[in-house]
Design a protein around this motif. Sequence first.
Motif, PDB file in Angstrom:
ATOM      1  N   LEU A   1       0.938  -1.664  -0.265  1.00  0.00           N
ATOM      2  CA  LEU A   1       0.114  -0.117  -0.143  1.00  0.00           C
ATOM      3  C   LEU A   1       0.713   1.575   0.224  1.00  0.00           C
ATOM      4  CD1 LEU A   1      -2.593  -1.011   2.544  1.00  0.00           C
ATOM      5  CD2 LEU A   1      -3.236  -0.721   0.434  1.00  0.00           C
ATOM      6  N   SER A   2       1.861   1.594   0.696  1.00  0.00           N
ATOM      7  CA  SER A   2       3.015   2.500   0.535  1.00  0.00           C
ATOM      8  C   SER A   2       4.231   2.148  -0.404  1.00  0.00           C
ATOM      9  CB  SER A   2       3.412   2.537   2.271  1.00  0.00           C
ATOM     10  OG  SER A   2       4.327   1.646   2.381  1.00  0.00           O
TER      11      SER A   2
ATOM     12  N   TRP B   1       2.332   1.746  -5.651  1.00  0.00           N
ATOM     13  CA  TRP B   1       3.419   3.246  -5.901  1.00  0.00           C
ATOM     14  C   TRP B   1       4.491   3.655  -7.344  1.00  0.00           C
ATOM     15  CZ3 TRP B   1      -0.161   7.394  -5.010  1.00  0.00           C
ATOM     16  CH2 TRP B   1      -1.263   7.204  -3.827  1.00  0.00           C
TER      17      TRP B   1
ATOM     18  N   PHE C   1      -3.218   7.075   7.199  1.00  0.00           N
ATOM     19  CA  PHE C   1      -2.809   5.944   5.811  1.00  0.00           C
ATOM     20  C   PHE C   1      -2.283   5.025   6.933  1.00  0.00           C
ATOM     21  CE2 PHE C   1      -1.368   3.285   2.635  1.00  0.00           C
ATOM     22  CZ  PHE C   1      -1.742   3.740   1.783  1.00  0.00           C
TER      23      PHE C   1
ATOM     24  N   VAL D   1      -5.854  -0.259   3.067  1.00  0.00           N
ATOM     25  CA  VAL D   1      -6.346  -0.326   1.437  1.00  0.00           C
ATOM     26  C   VAL D   1      -7.023   0.399   1.701  1.00  0.00           C
ATOM     27  CG1 VAL D   1      -8.128  -2.583   1.678  1.00  0.00           C
ATOM     28  CG2 VAL D   1      -6.837  -2.147  -0.620  1.00  0.00           C
TER      29      VAL D   1
ATOM     30  N   ASP E   1      -7.848   3.223   2.495  1.00  0.00           N
ATOM     31  CA  ASP E   1      -7.162   4.752   2.541  1.00  0.00           C
ATOM     32  C   ASP E   1      -5.910   4.639   1.284  1.00  0.00           C
ATOM     33  OD1 ASP E   1      -8.155   5.462   5.356  1.00  0.00           O
ATOM     34  OD2 ASP E   1      -5.952   3.877   6.447  1.00  0.00           O
ATOM     35  N   TYR E   2      -5.561   3.521   1.034  1.00  0.00           N
ATOM     36  CA  TYR E   2      -4.586   3.760  -0.190  1.00  0.00           C
ATOM     37  C   TYR E   2      -6.117   4.572  -1.138  1.00  0.00           C
ATOM     38  CZ  TYR E   2      -2.983   2.157  -5.017  1.00  0.00           C
ATOM     39  OH  TYR E   2      -2.944   1.941  -6.359  1.00  0.00           O
ATOM     40  N   GLU E   3      -6.731   3.511  -1.413  1.00  0.00           N
ATOM     41  CA  GLU E   3      -7.495   4.022  -2.689  1.00  0.00           C
ATOM     42  C   GLU E   3      -8.635   5.051  -2.597  1.00  0.00           C
ATOM     43  OE1 GLU E   3     -10.437  -0.234  -3.666  1.00  0.00           O
ATOM     44  OE2 GLU E   3     -10.573   1.038  -1.362  1.00  0.00           O
TER      45      GLU E   3
ATOM     46  N   ARG F   1      -5.506   7.428  -3.872  1.00  0.00           N
ATOM     47  CA  ARG F   1      -4.833   7.342  -4.667  1.00  0.00           C
ATOM     48  C   ARG F   1      -6.087   8.343  -5.787  1.00  0.00           C
ATOM     49  NH1 ARG F   1      -0.972   6.459  -8.409  1.00  0.00           N
ATOM     50  NH2 ARG F   1      -0.376   4.266  -7.953  1.00  0.00           N
TER      51      ARG F   1
ATOM     52  N   LEU G   1       5.490   7.174   1.244  1.00  0.00           N
ATOM     53  CA  LEU G   1       4.601   7.065   0.316  1.00  0.00           C
ATOM     54  C   LEU G   1       5.478   8.760  -0.146  1.00  0.00           C
ATOM     55  CD1 LEU G   1       1.697   6.746   2.984  1.00  0.00           C
ATOM     56  CD2 LEU G   1       2.132   5.970   0.586  1.00  0.00           C
TER      57      LEU G   1
END
Length: 424
Positions: free
Chosen positions: A49-50, A54, A130, A133, A135-137, A140, A162
């Motif tokens: 996720l971090s 990315w 953060f 998942v 949080d990632y969405e 993003r 990040l």
Amino acid sequence: MVNDHYDYLLLGAGMASDAAARGIREVDPTGSIGIVGREQTEPVTRPALSKKLWTDPDFTFDQVWTGTAEDTGADLLLGETVVALDTDRRTVSTASGREIGYGKALVATSGTPGSADVDDSHGTGRVIPFRSVRDYERLRGLTSHGSPHVVVVGGSYIATELAAGLTETDAQVTLVFTQDTLLDQMLPADLAGRVELPFRTHGVELVRGTGATGGEVRGPDGPVHLALSSGEQVEADVVVLGLGISLETGFAAEAGLETVDDGGIVVDEHLRSSDPAVWAAGDVAHYPDRVLGARRVEHVDHATSSGRAAGRDMAGADEPYAHTPFYYSVLFGVRYEAVGTLDASLEIVEDRQGPADDPLAQVVAYYVEPADDGTDAVRVHGVLLWGVDEGTEAPDAAREVLAAGPTDPASLRGRIVLGELGEA
């Protein structure tokens, strides 16, 4: 189907519980397994996720899911927060009022991410502690259009990752951290200074020596006004907080399990708690490391290794947890790994192994203190492997150094040569 009793009840739906379910199945192919998770989503490969989501175009979002239920037959009880553990009745209660019985239980709940006092009364979701998942969405989505200004707060692994990863988007990135130099609490001074170079090269503004004290989101589309301890204010479209976690183990302490000051659950070499029917693994386990002594570790290698060991032991394998975990991070394509304690206040013996034009491209650093045996010997408490390739035998070599006991500091240079280590 969700049962009201499981042979094995795993509290926390992260990588430790995924590994525990797989460990159980290696020993017991039929026992019922339930996994209780606060988040609404099934277990994921959290480091991605971090990191890879990315920076690695070949790593796609569908690869984050661990497939726990499909592979082990475990029931996933998601969106449920554990609020009570009754070790006499062997039941767990959740915030929704559900009560679940167990034969044996594993606490692998990890923690809640650190936050800042930022008022988001508009519900914009533009301030993201953060962790998950989702949080990632959200992040993003907020960085997928235009060139938003993203402020990342924190000098932690996740914050630095990040900030580096966000440079792969069109976002303007500011990194706010309390240290004087990024990562100077753990890296040798010259290497810490070197770490900042790629951040600046990639356009990251570094705001050092300060932290977030509060702020507010002014309107449904922002901006976010963030107040800093230096007295300054920063305006951003999105604020991401990478401030560590607070362990979710209050229910365990209230149930009478032995804990330490930071909330870690004290376990023995089998990862069993002070209650014979309850184990702990991953972030929350305060365990007796055979090489490093009693400690608690918040990294993926420990989560998966201790989770599997706990699962196997719960199912009757009766095998002590003998693994000394390593941890890693990746910044702008440079991978570093470590075993033990990286504390820059210790004496550091550096072995710079990079090419002549870039002597800090590869570094092995040994964190030592006097052995107190009347000689000039030192005891090594941690080993940093900077610029190492993934999957080498370097962590094993570091474990050997840590286990060797007092040593002559002059003998450390050349002890581990990164370029000579093959795949583990």
